[in-house]
Scaffold this active site. Structure first.
Site, mmCIF file in Angstrom:
data_model
loop_
_atom_site.group_PDB
_atom_site.id
_atom_site.type_symbol
_atom_site.label_atom_id
_atom_site.label_comp_id
_atom_site.label_asym_id
_atom_site.label_seq_id
_atom_site.Cartn_x
_atom_site.Cartn_y
_atom_site.Cartn_z
ATOM 1 C CG ASP A 52 -36.486 94.762 56.884
ATOM 2 O OD1 ASP A 52 -37.027 94.575 57.988
ATOM 3 O OD2 ASP A 52 -37.091 94.644 55.795
ATOM 4 C CG ASP A 91 -35.628 91.038 58.506
ATOM 5 O OD1 ASP A 91 -36.199 89.929 58.485
ATOM 6 O OD2 ASP A 91 -36.024 91.995 59.204
ATOM 7 C CE LYS A 120 -37.958 88.763 60.517
ATOM 8 N NZ LYS A 120 -38.660 89.708 59.627
ATOM 9 C CD GLU A 122 -41.470 92.016 55.652
ATOM 10 O OE1 GLU A 122 -42.323 92.565 54.908
ATOM 11 O OE2 GLU A 122 -40.775 92.641 56.466
ATOM 12 C CD GLU A 189 -44.419 93.396 62.369
ATOM 13 O OE1 GLU A 189 -43.550 92.787 61.722
ATOM 14 O OE2 GLU A 189 -44.376 94.614 62.602
HETATM 15 O O1 KIV Z 1 -37.124 94.050 61.029
HETATM 16 C C1 KIV Z 1 -37.595 93.716 62.119
HETATM 17 O O2 KIV Z 1 -37.262 94.264 63.172
HETATM 18 C C2 KIV Z 1 -38.575 92.642 62.139
HETATM 19 C C3 KIV Z 1 -39.235 92.344 63.441
HETATM 20 C C4 KIV Z 1 -40.210 93.401 63.763
HETATM 21 C C5 KIV Z 1 -39.868 91.011 63.429
HETATM 22 O O3 KIV Z 1 -38.829 92.050 61.139
#
Ligand code: KIV
Length: 291
Positions: A52, A91, A120, A122, A189
């Site tokens: 994202d 994401d 993914k 968070e 991160e």
């Molecule tokens: O969105 C993204 O690029 C990320 C990476 C920084 C892990 O989540």
């Protein structure tokens, strides 16, 4: 040098785990369109992340919060059309997994239907229920802890996380909770390198670091950071492998100069009119062909 992409097999979760067990570090790179995806796959990366971060990097937003499902679907589809051999992760954007389990499964499942192999999201302990629900719906989930950009306002900015003892313990506990909930891998991160290594030791599943030190099982970088395509000073954890911004600006400026100087295009960049057509055109111009 032979291309790393020659004879590559499709990467899957078991194959990625095998690599880690064999002591190989995993390389994950973001990609937001077909050009990025083809370059990353030709270079032989293990995983492609449609992040994202497309919001900041490509769409001109200040942070990732305005990124919508429609935007992510658009970019995922462009990447997925290239059928990369790299394992494809996408994401879940802000608010796509916060409003209820059914909504989260629909959004994440839609990504799988568009070619992603995993999603993914968070967060730590507060995401256990949604991770379990997604895993239960056969959707592989990658966690993301530490500096989580979707929490930019809750964190009060993009500061390194886990520097205080109680915060470090929370990162480890969150990682264990995500592992128990069924995550197959976790991105760490913006945390101290010692903490990145400690989380990696505590877990059975692999960790992928970005600003989390060399002790993780793999590393992820943003495509544009790696190629130096963005102006200004990059973050401390970035290593630029080329000066993409400076080289691109210089190439475009040289082209504009050639256009203005009348030296682009020249004969090599032009199509030739065959002789009979030229003759006919000349006759027409001289008035013989007009009625
Ligand atoms: O969105 C993204 O690029 C990320 C990476 C920084 C892990 O989540």
């Amino acid at each position: 040098m032979s291309s790393p992409s020659t004879n590559r097999v499709q990467l899957t979760i078991p194959k990625l785990i095998e690599k880690v067990q064999a002591g190989e570090k995993l390389a994950m790179l973001t990609a937001y369109d077909a050009v990025h995806a083809r370059l990353a796959d030709a270079a032989g990366v293990d995983m492609i992340l449609v992040g994202d971060s497309v919001g900041n990097v490509c769409l001109g937003f200040d942070n990732t919060l305005p990124v919508s499902m429609a935007m992510m679907n658009h970019h995922l589809e462009a990447v997925a059309r290239t059928r990369p051999k790299a394992f494809l992760v996408v994401d879940l954007p802000y608010l796509s997994y916060h409003l209820g389990l059914e909504d989260s499964i629909r959004n994440a499942g839609g990504f799988l239907q568009r070619g992603a192999q995993a999603v993914k999201l968070e967060g730590g302990a507060n995401r256990v229920q949604v991770v379990k629900a997604l895993v239960d719906a056969e959707i592989p989930v990658m966690g993301h802890l530490g500096l989580t950009p979707q929490s930019v306002h809750a964190m009060g900015g993009y500061a390194v996380q886990g520097r205080a003892g109680h915060e470090a313990i929370r990162v480890v506990e969150d990682a264990l909770r995500l592992q128990d909930a069924g995550c197959f891998m976790i991105v760490l991160e913006g945390i101290p390198a010692d903490l990145g290594a400690r989380v990696t030791q505590e877990l059975e599943i692999p960790t992928i670091g970005i600003g989390a030190g060399p002790g993780c099982d793999g590393q992820v970088l943003v495509f544009h950071d790696l190629l130096g395509l963005l102006p200004g000073k990059p973050a401390k954890f970035v290593r630029k492998y080329m000066s993409g911004y400076e080289d691109s600006v210089s190439a475009i400026a040289r082209w504009a100069e050639d256009v203005r100087g009348g030296v682009f295009p020249d004969a090599r960049e032009s199509y030739i009119l065959p002789e009979p057509a030229r003759k006919l055109l000349n006759e027409w111009h001289a008035g013989e062909g007009r009625n």
